[in-house]
Design an enzyme around this catalytic site. Structure first.
Site, PDB file in Angstrom:
ATOM      1  N   ARG A 163       0.835  -1.216   0.000  1.00 43.53           N
ATOM      2  CA  ARG A 163       0.000   0.000   0.000  1.00 43.53           C
ATOM      3  C   ARG A 163       0.868   1.263   0.000  1.00 43.53           C
ATOM      4  NH1 ARG A 163      -3.063  -3.574  -0.679  1.00 43.53           N
ATOM      5  NH2 ARG A 163      -5.213  -3.764   0.077  1.00 43.53           N
ATOM      6  N   SER A 236     -10.487  -0.720   3.585  1.00 48.44           N
ATOM      7  CA  SER A 236      -9.663  -0.865   4.797  1.00 48.44           C
ATOM      8  C   SER A 236      -9.254   0.515   5.298  1.00 48.44           C
ATOM      9  CB  SER A 236      -8.405  -1.672   4.500  1.00 48.44           C
ATOM     10  OG  SER A 236      -8.742  -2.961   4.088  1.00 48.44           O
ATOM     11  N   GLU A 332      -4.642   3.720   6.434  1.00 45.60           N
ATOM     12  CA  GLU A 332      -4.437   3.370   5.040  1.00 45.60           C
ATOM     13  C   GLU A 332      -5.098   4.420   4.160  1.00 45.60           C
ATOM     14  OE1 GLU A 332      -4.763   1.693   1.223  1.00 45.60           O
ATOM     15  OE2 GLU A 332      -6.589   1.617   2.403  1.00 45.60           O
TER      16      GLU A 332
HETATM   17  N1  EPU Z   1     -10.075 -10.886  10.501  1.00 44.52           N
HETATM   18  C1  EPU Z   1     -10.645 -10.986  11.743  1.00 44.52           C
HETATM   19  N2  EPU Z   1     -11.597 -10.078  12.090  1.00 44.52           N
HETATM   20  C2  EPU Z   1     -12.002  -9.092  11.229  1.00 44.52           C
HETATM   21  C3  EPU Z   1     -11.404  -9.007   9.973  1.00 44.52           C
HETATM   22  C4  EPU Z   1     -10.432  -9.921   9.628  1.00 44.52           C
HETATM   23  O1  EPU Z   1     -10.314 -11.854  12.545  1.00 44.52           O
HETATM   24  O2  EPU Z   1     -12.885  -8.327  11.610  1.00 44.52           O
HETATM   25  C5  EPU Z   1      -9.094 -11.915  10.099  1.00 44.52           C
HETATM   26  C6  EPU Z   1      -9.682 -12.846   9.044  1.00 44.52           C
HETATM   27  O3  EPU Z   1     -10.359 -13.908   9.622  1.00 44.52           O
HETATM   28  C7  EPU Z   1      -8.465 -13.301   8.282  1.00 44.52           C
HETATM   29  C8  EPU Z   1      -7.512 -12.107   8.388  1.00 44.52           C
HETATM   30  O4  EPU Z   1      -8.005 -11.304   9.451  1.00 44.52           O
HETATM   31  O5  EPU Z   1      -7.868 -14.407   8.899  1.00 44.52           O
HETATM   32  C9  EPU Z   1      -7.394 -11.309   7.125  1.00 44.52           C
HETATM   33  O6  EPU Z   1      -8.670 -10.814   6.739  1.00 44.52           O
HETATM   34  P1  EPU Z   1      -9.057 -10.551   5.208  1.00 44.52           P
HETATM   35  O7  EPU Z   1      -8.669 -11.714   4.399  1.00 44.52           O
HETATM   36  O8  EPU Z   1     -10.447 -10.077   5.163  1.00 44.52           O
HETATM   37  O9  EPU Z   1      -8.088  -9.412   4.725  1.00 44.52           O
HETATM   38  P2  EPU Z   1      -7.471  -8.127   5.422  1.00 44.52           P
HETATM   39  O10 EPU Z   1      -6.039  -8.392   5.739  1.00 44.52           O
HETATM   40  O11 EPU Z   1      -8.323  -7.659   6.542  1.00 44.52           O
HETATM   41  C10 EPU Z   1      -6.554  -7.107   3.212  1.00 44.52           C
HETATM   42  C11 EPU Z   1      -6.637  -5.813   2.451  1.00 44.52           C
HETATM   43  C12 EPU Z   1      -7.958  -5.703   1.715  1.00 44.52           C
HETATM   44  C13 EPU Z   1      -8.083  -6.891   0.770  1.00 44.52           C
HETATM   45  C14 EPU Z   1      -7.991  -8.181   1.582  1.00 44.52           C
HETATM   46  C15 EPU Z   1      -8.012  -9.428   0.736  1.00 44.52           C
HETATM   47  C16 EPU Z   1      -5.257  -4.227   3.662  1.00 44.52           C
HETATM   48  C17 EPU Z   1      -5.222  -3.012   4.545  1.00 44.52           C
HETATM   49  N3  EPU Z   1      -6.465  -4.687   3.351  1.00 44.52           N
HETATM   50  O12 EPU Z   1      -7.552  -7.047   4.240  1.00 44.52           O
HETATM   51  O13 EPU Z   1      -7.930  -4.513   0.932  1.00 44.52           O
HETATM   52  O14 EPU Z   1      -9.308  -6.854   0.067  1.00 44.52           O
HETATM   53  O15 EPU Z   1      -6.748  -8.193   2.320  1.00 44.52           O
HETATM   54  O16 EPU Z   1      -6.788  -9.618   0.104  1.00 44.52           O
HETATM   55  O17 EPU Z   1      -4.207  -4.743   3.298  1.00 44.52           O
HETATM   56  C18 EPU Z   1      -8.443  -2.193   0.992  1.00 44.52           C
HETATM   57  O18 EPU Z   1      -7.240  -1.980   0.872  1.00 44.52           O
HETATM   58  O19 EPU Z   1      -9.266  -1.250   1.080  1.00 44.52           O
HETATM   59  C19 EPU Z   1      -8.922  -3.556   1.076  1.00 44.52           C
HETATM   60  C20 EPU Z   1     -10.203  -3.860   1.276  1.00 44.52           C
END
Ligand code: EPU
Length: 336
Positions: A163, A236, A332
């Protein structure tokens, strides 16, 4: 170009913040950018606004909001199993993804459904489901605002990170991006490192095709992320924090179910959403702002939220996560 005085920005930011800009300048073609830079941007405070899907406006803007409204996808050439496309800054990101799927160009399908414009995508190196923009980006074209000079930056020169890019660092707010070039593959290949993605394909018994991957990504997004057309949000809100291996070991002994991914230099990337959930903030609401019930990393405007309400929730989350994990979450989203 179109110049409008006193424009309400509610419809120009997916968070739905009701703020007013002194001027709003819509740019209708790349050719007029040098004129606009010389006559407007070098003379007034400005902010470059794409689809407004990664910006939190916190107050009225006393300057010019500049918005690229020229679009189009041009095929530069296709040979040797690769296709090169040149895309105008004002094109909707998801239109580009769908164009690639129709033509069977591989590389962008995991990035299906990301809101926003192509010109903004390199700024934060958009990423999802195991793929980042930098994986297919060839170069970025535009103009430096301080000098008015045209520039072209190759992928390496863009200094992409998680990012992050040169457009958020050394050249912050100094580049009017006009076109983004992509090098896509015409040879069948997929990135299926995100476990949830292969799981959805298997559950639906769908063969591995570009269209199916794209549709499964859309399904995952729909279940986890609020649709900004219905509930205001900017995706995010915070970055996933990266910590040293030692720090991770200490944290995991206190919280054994901590999610972590490998990051460069032996570090670990934690899930900000999980940290926020553990701090008690998942689905919590204060006034008209809060976090999303299925993804705590997404702050939402439940309707009529003011910037102060959103900032209050954000600050409370940062404090609570810091108290519990000794980690300071970094935003972010761009705060203006
Ligand atoms: N998780 C939780 N609780 C929550 C949310 C997530 O426990 O409320 C856990 C999930 O269970 C999972 C892990 O956290 O094990 C990761 O969650 P997720 O796969 O939803 O992805 P993320 O790391 O929260 C990132 C990006 C997203 C992107 C997703 C999928 C960033 C800041 N965000 O989110 O990007 O869609 O991965 O690859 O890196 C964005 O940048 O706006 C965005 C939505």
């Amino acid at each position: 170009m179109h110049l409008i005085e006193k424009q309400n920005l509610k419809n120009y930011n997916t968070f739905g913040m009701e703020v007013v800009t002194k001027s709003f300048l819509q740019v209708d073609s790349a050719e007029e950018v040098p004129y606009i830079i010389e006559n407007y941007l070098q003379r007034h405070p400005y902010y470059l606004l794409g689809g407004g899907s990664n910006t939190l406006f916190t107050k009225d803007f006393d300057g010019i909001i500049v918005h690229p409204a020229f679009s189009g996808i041009g095929l530069v050439g296709q040979r040797g199993g690769e296709a090169v496309v040149r895309v105008a800054a004002g094109e909707q990101w998801d239109n580009l993804v769908q164009y690639c799927i129709r033509r069977e160009y591989y590389g962008l399908e995991n990035l299906t459904g990301i809101p926003g414009l192509v010109g903004s995508a390199p700024v934060q190196n958009i990423g999802a489901y195991g793929v980042e923009l930098k994986d297919t980006l060839l170069k970025v074209e535009g103009y430096r605002i301080s000098t008015g000079e045209a520039f072209e930056l190759t992928r390496d020169e863009c200094q992409f990170g998680y990012r992050n890019s040169i457009f958020k660092q050394k050249l912050k707010n100094d580049c009017f991006i006009t076109y983004v070039w992509f090098r896509l593959s015409c040879i069948r290949h997929f990135t299926m490192t995100y476990q949830g993605l292969s799981k959805v394909l298997e559950e639906r018994e769908l063969p591995l095709t570009l269209r199916n991957v794209s549709e499964c990504v859309r399904t995952i997004r729909d279940t986890k992320l609020p649709n900004p057309a219905v509930v205001g949000n900017g995706g995010s809100f915070f970055k996933n924090p990266v910590v040293t291996a030692e720090r991770y070991e200490a944290l995991v002994s206190a919280f054994p179910d901590l999610v972590a991914y490998d990051a460069p230099d032996g570090k670990k990337k934690l899930s900000a959403g999980q940290l926020i959930e553990k701090a008690g903030w998942k689905g919590r609401r204060v006034g008209n702002a809060g976090t999303w019930e299925n993804q705590a990393l997404v702050l939402v405007n439940y309707g009529g939220a003011t910037p102060d309400e959103v900032l209050h929730v954000a600050d409370s989350i940062v404090d609570d996560v810091n108290r519990l994990f000794n980690i300071v979450l970094e935003m972010e989203i761009n705060r203006i």
